[in-house]
Design a protein around this motif. Structure first.
Motif, mmCIF file in Angstrom:
data_model
loop_
_atom_site.group_PDB
_atom_site.id
_atom_site.type_symbol
_atom_site.label_atom_id
_atom_site.label_comp_id
_atom_site.label_asym_id
_atom_site.label_seq_id
_atom_site.Cartn_x
_atom_site.Cartn_y
_atom_site.Cartn_z
ATOM 1 N N LYS A 215 0.947 -0.996 -0.061
ATOM 2 C CA LYS A 215 0.028 0.074 0.143
ATOM 3 C C LYS A 215 0.780 1.151 -0.022
ATOM 4 O O LYS A 215 2.052 1.307 0.479
ATOM 5 N N ASP A 216 0.311 2.410 -0.591
ATOM 6 C CA ASP A 216 1.085 3.472 -0.655
ATOM 7 C C ASP A 216 0.289 4.779 -0.061
ATOM 8 O O ASP A 216 -0.687 4.610 0.247
ATOM 9 N N ILE A 217 1.181 5.774 0.356
ATOM 10 C CA ILE A 217 0.561 6.822 1.244
ATOM 11 C C ILE A 217 1.301 8.309 0.435
ATOM 12 O O ILE A 217 2.472 8.353 0.280
ATOM 13 N N ALA A 218 0.625 9.352 0.516
ATOM 14 C CA ALA A 218 0.814 10.470 -0.068
ATOM 15 C C ALA A 218 1.879 11.249 0.500
ATOM 16 O O ALA A 218 2.780 12.053 0.115
ATOM 17 N N GLU A 219 1.908 11.164 2.096
ATOM 18 C CA GLU A 219 2.926 12.092 2.829
ATOM 19 C C GLU A 219 3.048 11.381 4.104
ATOM 20 O O GLU A 219 2.364 10.422 4.621
#
Length: 284
Positions: A215-219
């Motif tokens: 999973k990825d996250i913006a900040e």
């Protein structure tokens, strides 16, 4: 996955960490052996049959279920955790008919060991390789004993600070100490919410990682932030994959989206599959 236990506050960081990592053999397990799949929670706006159809459309063979999901119209949309044994058998048939393999299932469990046993029964019937879970601290011994009894490993999943005792890998190391059936399923998108670099986290968990939630996250340091498609945020996935390769990781990598896009997350999952394969080809 956004469901989490709000466990009692525990000052785990002050406890000595005597957990000893297993030695890795980086030459024995190549990225081609990693099992790429999808967590069905990515399609949580839909019931189980539709989730299977979307996983199949993404071209993936491996799936991870979750016990608080809806089982579908033919099973009166009951939560999977409340199904009878015959209902669980019907789910198993749906999986087989799609040619999919449920390697794992996320267990909600509960505050009593009887509740956990009920869900281990479901996991056993579905013939999973391991369960993903966040057992409460007071049930560590009991859940570990159930895992031994059922011969099903427990891959402990993390949420972010303030929602789960497992927000830091240090607390997971403590949970695994003296609990031989506990392993790790790092959720890479949740660590940055607590200011933790996922690469640093998986280094600490070396030798005990049996699965990954990709999973990825913006900040960083924003617990209210929603996830983004894999490869479009701040996580250094080439470094993640290189570290897993160095450790000799051999296990499951499940793509997961918490944010629900319209009409579904299928398109972003397909893009994530492509991104993953591109990165693995470079790693080789």
């Amino acid at each position: 996955m956004v469901l989490a236990f709000c466990l009692p506050t525990l000052i785990l960081a002050k406890q000595p960490n005597k957990f000893v990592h297993k030695k890795s053999n980086s030459a024995s397990n190549a990225p081609k052996d990693w099992k790429l799949g999808v967590a069905l929670y990515s399609f949580n706006a839909f019931s189980f049959p539709d989730q299977l159809a979307k996983a199949d459309s993404a071209g993936l063979h491996y799936i991870e279920g979750y016990t608080f999901g809806k089982a579908g119209v033919t099973l009166k949309d009951s939560s999977i955790m409340n199904l009878s044994n015959s209902g669980v058998k019907q789910l198993k048939q749906m999986i087989q008919q799609k040619g999919l393999k449920m390697e794992s299932i996320y267990l909600v469990g509960g505050k009593t060991i009887d509740r956990w046993k009920k869900e281990f029964d479901i996991a056993k019937e579905l013939q999973v390789s391991y369960v993903t879970a966040e057992p409460p601290v007071h049930l560590w011994d009991g859940v570990d004993s159930l895992a031994a009894l059922y011969k099903i490993k427990v891959a402990i999943h993390n949420h972010w600070k303030g929602t789960s005792v497992y927000w830091t890998p240090d607390s997971l190391l403590i949970a695994m100490k003296n609990h031989p059936n506990f392993y790790a399923c790092p959720d890479l998108g949740h660590y940055p919410k607590s200011g933790i670099n996922p690469v640093d986290a998986i280094k600490k968990l070396q030798g005990r990682i049996i699965a990954i939630h990709l999973k990825d996250i913006a900040e960083y340091n924003n617990p209210k932030l929603r996830d983004v498609p894999v490869g479009t945020g701040v996580i250094d996935f080439p470094a993640v994959f290189a570290e897993l390769k160095r450790q000799g990781f051999q296990g499951n990598i499940n793509l997961e989206r918490d944010t629900q896009e319209k009409p579904s997350n299928l398109a972003s999952i397909i893009r994530s599959v492509q991104y993953y394969r591109e990165q693995i080809d470079k790693l080789k």
